[in-house]
Design a protein around this motif. Structure first.
Motif, mmCIF file in Angstrom:
data_model
loop_
_atom_site.group_PDB
_atom_site.id
_atom_site.type_symbol
_atom_site.label_atom_id
_atom_site.label_comp_id
_atom_site.label_asym_id
_atom_site.label_seq_id
_atom_site.Cartn_x
_atom_site.Cartn_y
_atom_site.Cartn_z
ATOM 1 N N GLU A 1 -55.719 -13.856 -46.981
ATOM 2 C CA GLU A 1 -55.269 -12.726 -46.168
ATOM 3 C C GLU A 1 -56.454 -11.936 -45.625
ATOM 4 O O GLU A 1 -56.439 -11.469 -44.484
ATOM 5 C CB GLU A 1 -54.365 -11.815 -46.991
ATOM 6 C CG GLU A 1 -53.784 -10.643 -46.216
ATOM 7 C CD GLU A 1 -52.887 -9.773 -47.078
ATOM 8 O OE1 GLU A 1 -52.722 -8.591 -46.738
ATOM 9 O OE2 GLU A 1 -52.359 -10.289 -48.084
ATOM 10 N N THR B 1 -52.397 -9.721 -35.117
ATOM 11 C CA THR B 1 -52.559 -8.359 -34.589
ATOM 12 C C THR B 1 -52.831 -8.355 -33.092
ATOM 13 O O THR B 1 -52.958 -7.292 -32.484
ATOM 14 C CB THR B 1 -53.715 -7.636 -35.294
ATOM 15 O OG1 THR B 1 -54.955 -8.279 -34.956
ATOM 16 C CG2 THR B 1 -53.534 -7.666 -36.808
ATOM 17 N N ARG C 1 -65.544 -4.373 -49.309
ATOM 18 C CA ARG C 1 -64.651 -3.398 -49.921
ATOM 19 C C ARG C 1 -63.473 -3.029 -49.043
ATOM 20 O O ARG C 1 -62.348 -2.861 -49.520
ATOM 21 C CB ARG C 1 -65.432 -2.123 -50.271
ATOM 22 C CG ARG C 1 -66.505 -2.295 -51.329
ATOM 23 C CD ARG C 1 -65.936 -2.774 -52.647
ATOM 24 N NE ARG C 1 -66.871 -2.596 -53.746
ATOM 25 C CZ ARG C 1 -66.754 -3.174 -54.916
ATOM 26 N NH1 ARG C 1 -65.730 -3.967 -55.159
ATOM 27 N NH2 ARG C 1 -67.644 -2.967 -55.865
ATOM 28 N N THR C 2 -63.710 -2.833 -47.734
ATOM 29 C CA THR C 2 -62.633 -2.398 -46.840
ATOM 30 C C THR C 2 -62.692 -3.155 -45.524
ATOM 31 O O THR C 2 -63.741 -3.652 -45.108
ATOM 32 C CB THR C 2 -62.731 -0.888 -46.535
ATOM 33 O OG1 THR C 2 -63.974 -0.613 -45.860
ATOM 34 C CG2 THR C 2 -62.635 -0.053 -47.802
ATOM 35 N N ARG D 1 -56.022 -8.081 -52.417
ATOM 36 C CA ARG D 1 -55.467 -8.945 -51.380
ATOM 37 C C ARG D 1 -55.966 -10.376 -51.572
ATOM 38 O O ARG D 1 -57.128 -10.596 -51.919
ATOM 39 C CB ARG D 1 -55.905 -8.477 -49.986
ATOM 40 C CG ARG D 1 -55.303 -7.165 -49.519
ATOM 41 C CD ARG D 1 -55.894 -6.799 -48.164
ATOM 42 N NE ARG D 1 -55.433 -5.505 -47.692
ATOM 43 C CZ ARG D 1 -54.358 -5.327 -46.934
ATOM 44 N NH1 ARG D 1 -53.645 -6.374 -46.556
ATOM 45 N NH2 ARG D 1 -54.012 -4.122 -46.538
ATOM 46 N N THR E 1 -70.858 1.028 -43.772
ATOM 47 C CA THR E 1 -69.856 0.403 -42.912
ATOM 48 C C THR E 1 -70.551 -0.252 -41.731
ATOM 49 O O THR E 1 -71.593 0.211 -41.269
ATOM 50 C CB THR E 1 -68.819 1.414 -42.397
ATOM 51 O OG1 THR E 1 -69.485 2.438 -41.648
ATOM 52 C CG2 THR E 1 -68.052 2.031 -43.551
ATOM 53 N N ASP F 1 -61.298 -2.216 -41.662
ATOM 54 C CA ASP F 1 -60.690 -1.182 -40.818
ATOM 55 C C ASP F 1 -60.153 -0.030 -41.671
ATOM 56 O O ASP F 1 -59.052 0.494 -41.427
ATOM 57 C CB ASP F 1 -59.572 -1.777 -39.950
ATOM 58 C CG ASP F 1 -60.132 -2.668 -38.843
ATOM 59 O OD1 ASP F 1 -61.261 -2.411 -38.390
ATOM 60 O OD2 ASP F 1 -59.437 -3.619 -38.441
ATOM 61 N N GLY F 2 -60.927 0.346 -42.687
ATOM 62 C CA GLY F 2 -60.581 1.483 -43.526
ATOM 63 C C GLY F 2 -59.601 1.194 -44.630
ATOM 64 O O GLY F 2 -59.343 2.055 -45.468
ATOM 65 N N ARG F 3 -59.064 -0.024 -44.680
ATOM 66 C CA ARG F 3 -58.092 -0.383 -45.715
ATOM 67 C C ARG F 3 -58.789 -1.150 -46.824
ATOM 68 O O ARG F 3 -59.542 -2.086 -46.571
ATOM 69 C CB ARG F 3 -56.962 -1.230 -45.124
ATOM 70 C CG ARG F 3 -56.080 -0.475 -44.128
ATOM 71 C CD ARG F 3 -55.029 -1.377 -43.544
ATOM 72 N NE ARG F 3 -55.622 -2.399 -42.688
ATOM 73 C CZ ARG F 3 -54.944 -3.397 -42.124
ATOM 74 N NH1 ARG F 3 -53.643 -3.514 -42.363
ATOM 75 N NH2 ARG F 3 -55.547 -4.266 -41.347
ATOM 76 N N ALA F 4 -58.506 -0.750 -48.061
ATOM 77 C CA ALA F 4 -59.158 -1.395 -49.198
ATOM 78 C C ALA F 4 -58.750 -2.860 -49.291
ATOM 79 O O ALA F 4 -57.576 -3.212 -49.128
ATOM 80 C CB ALA F 4 -58.789 -0.676 -50.491
ATOM 81 N N VAL F 5 -59.733 -3.716 -49.527
ATOM 82 C CA VAL F 5 -59.456 -5.129 -49.718
ATOM 83 C C VAL F 5 -58.720 -5.333 -51.039
ATOM 84 O O VAL F 5 -57.749 -6.079 -51.126
ATOM 85 C CB VAL F 5 -60.771 -5.935 -49.685
ATOM 86 C CG1 VAL F 5 -60.530 -7.367 -50.138
ATOM 87 C CG2 VAL F 5 -61.382 -5.909 -48.293
ATOM 88 N N LEU G 1 -57.353 -11.270 -41.674
ATOM 89 C CA LEU G 1 -57.566 -9.942 -41.107
ATOM 90 C C LEU G 1 -58.901 -9.864 -40.368
ATOM 91 O O LEU G 1 -59.016 -9.205 -39.330
ATOM 92 C CB LEU G 1 -57.522 -8.889 -42.214
ATOM 93 C CG LEU G 1 -56.154 -8.630 -42.847
ATOM 94 C CD1 LEU G 1 -56.300 -7.728 -44.066
ATOM 95 C CD2 LEU G 1 -55.205 -7.997 -41.837
#
Length: 393
Positions: free
Chosen positions: A162, A172, A148-149, A158, A192, A151-155, A166
């Motif tokens: 990508e 990065t 689902r995420t 995407r 998580t 590093d706290g960002r919703a997949v 990530l």
């Protein structure tokens, strides 16, 4: 990621690493592709890009990089700005560390957490494979878990390419030992998991029998066309029992070295055309080696994660009438790129053309539609088809 003819050394690439033809892709967590190999014979590299995008002018990007270096500015940032302005979706610039990571990945080594991902028919991103002994495996993550995420960002929506980039930390500066937090769901339970990226090795090709009978079909799963993958496919075909069919599983295969895909095609073909490609308008061709097994029944399994070199192989076997293809339409990634080294060791990959299947089909942006389009239980359907072809059960 050899065997390719019509190679050339791109202007501006001066380091010791020579180039070979690559139908590239995003570097996945379980297998990396789209890199520049150590090979004595140079050639172009490819990634998919919309066919409406005009090629980036290589002189322009090299001039921008040289000017940035002279002004004490970031060479990579200057080059990325030129690529961004061009609209080349898959054009990219890598710093020296990223470039070295790509080269190592072609040898079956990569930095990541040891899982592959794919998009389900319902639009979710799910874990498709967990590498034994890797960080994800040690944390108890399993194939089928929903991602689902990151590093706290919703997949969200995407692209899977990508998502896996990530996970690796591409772009990065993330390295071995760096952390990545995954938000997961399993059977309605959400949690998580924080993993540390590790240096991992991959086995690009796995082989197993689909039954206990002497004539049982052989499943050949190819995760990526890294170095040696083509020979592994060829050996698997040669070692298969007489009369046993081959189920070639290219699902979630994000591509790799075109030479390896050509070697794999040569396992099933007795010479002949595998694909054509153009580089700045000049037509080139790739041919299979003679002597392949042309009698054994073959079914190829594909899905939306089948990209680039894997699509090239699929298109060749489909167009040449050598295999029945089963699954869902492939990704549609087939552009040609040439790498150029920039000041300071960065490398820019710039789109210069596209490849086509033996029948002249342009895969880029279109993908390949299987002979039998199925969603769920695709492997079971593929095994049924192979049995019907006389390839065993």
């Amino acid at each position: 990621m050899s065997g390719c003819s019509h190679r050339f050394r791109p202007r501006g690439l001066c380091r010791g690493a020579a180039l070979t033809l690559v139908f590239g892709c995003a570097l996945a967590t379980a297998a990396a592709t789209g890199s520049l190999p150590q090979d004595p014979d140079p050639g172009p590299q490819t990634r998919a890009v919309s066919s409406t995008v005009a090629p980036v002018d290589r002189d322009e990007i090299e001039d921008a990089a040289a000017e940035a270096e002279a002004d004490g500015k970031s060479v990579k940032d200057a080059a990325e700005e030129v690529v961004s302005r061009s609209g080349d979706r898959w054009g990219a610039v890598y710093d020296e560390r990223e470039y070295e990571e790509f080269e190592q990945a072609l040898d079956g080594a990569y930095t990541g957490v040891g899982l592959s991902a794919r998009r389900t028919a319902g639009g979710d991103v799910t874990v498709s494979r967990v590498q034994p002994g890797g960080p994800a495996d040690r944390a108890g993550i399993r194939a089928g878990d929903l991602l689902r995420t990151l590093d706290g960002r919703a997949v969200g929506k995407r692209p899977v390419a990508e998502v896996v980039a990530l996970l690796r930390g591409d772009g990065t500066g993330a390295a071995e030992g760096s952390r990545v937090e995954l938000g997961l769901v399993r059977e309605g339970r959400s949690w998580t998991e924080t993993l540390r990226r590790a240096r991992l090795t991959t086995e690009a090709v796995t082989v197993r029998r689909l039954g206990a009978e002497p004539s049982s079909a052989v499943l050949v799963k190819v995760d990526a066309f890294t170095k040696g993958a083509g020979a592994d496919v060829r050996d698997a075909v040669r070692d298969a029992p007489d009369g046993a069919g081959i189920l070639l599983d290219l699902r979630a295969n994000s591509g790799g070295l075109v030479a390896e895909a050509v070697v794999a095609a040569s396992a099933f073909l007795d010479g002949g055309l595998v694909a054509t490609y153009d580089v700045r308008g000049e037509q080139q061709a790739l041919y299979a080696d003679p002597g392949g097994d042309t009698d054994r029944p073959v079914v190829v399994l594909v899905d939306g994660g089948t990209m680039s070199a894997a699509e090239l192989l699929t298109g060749a076997l489909q167009d040449r009438g050598r295999a029945v293809t089963v699954g869902s339409p492939t990704f549609g990634k087939g552009s040609v790129q040439m790498p150029s080294e920039l000041p300071g060791g960065s490398v820019a990959e710039l789109t210069v053309g596209h490849y086509r299947t033996p029948a002249g089909r342009n895969v880029d942006g279109r993908g390949i539609t299987p002979d039998l389009v199925v969603g769920e239980r695709a492997q079971q359907r593929a095994e049924t088809v192979l049995s019907g072809l006389g390839g065993g059960s």
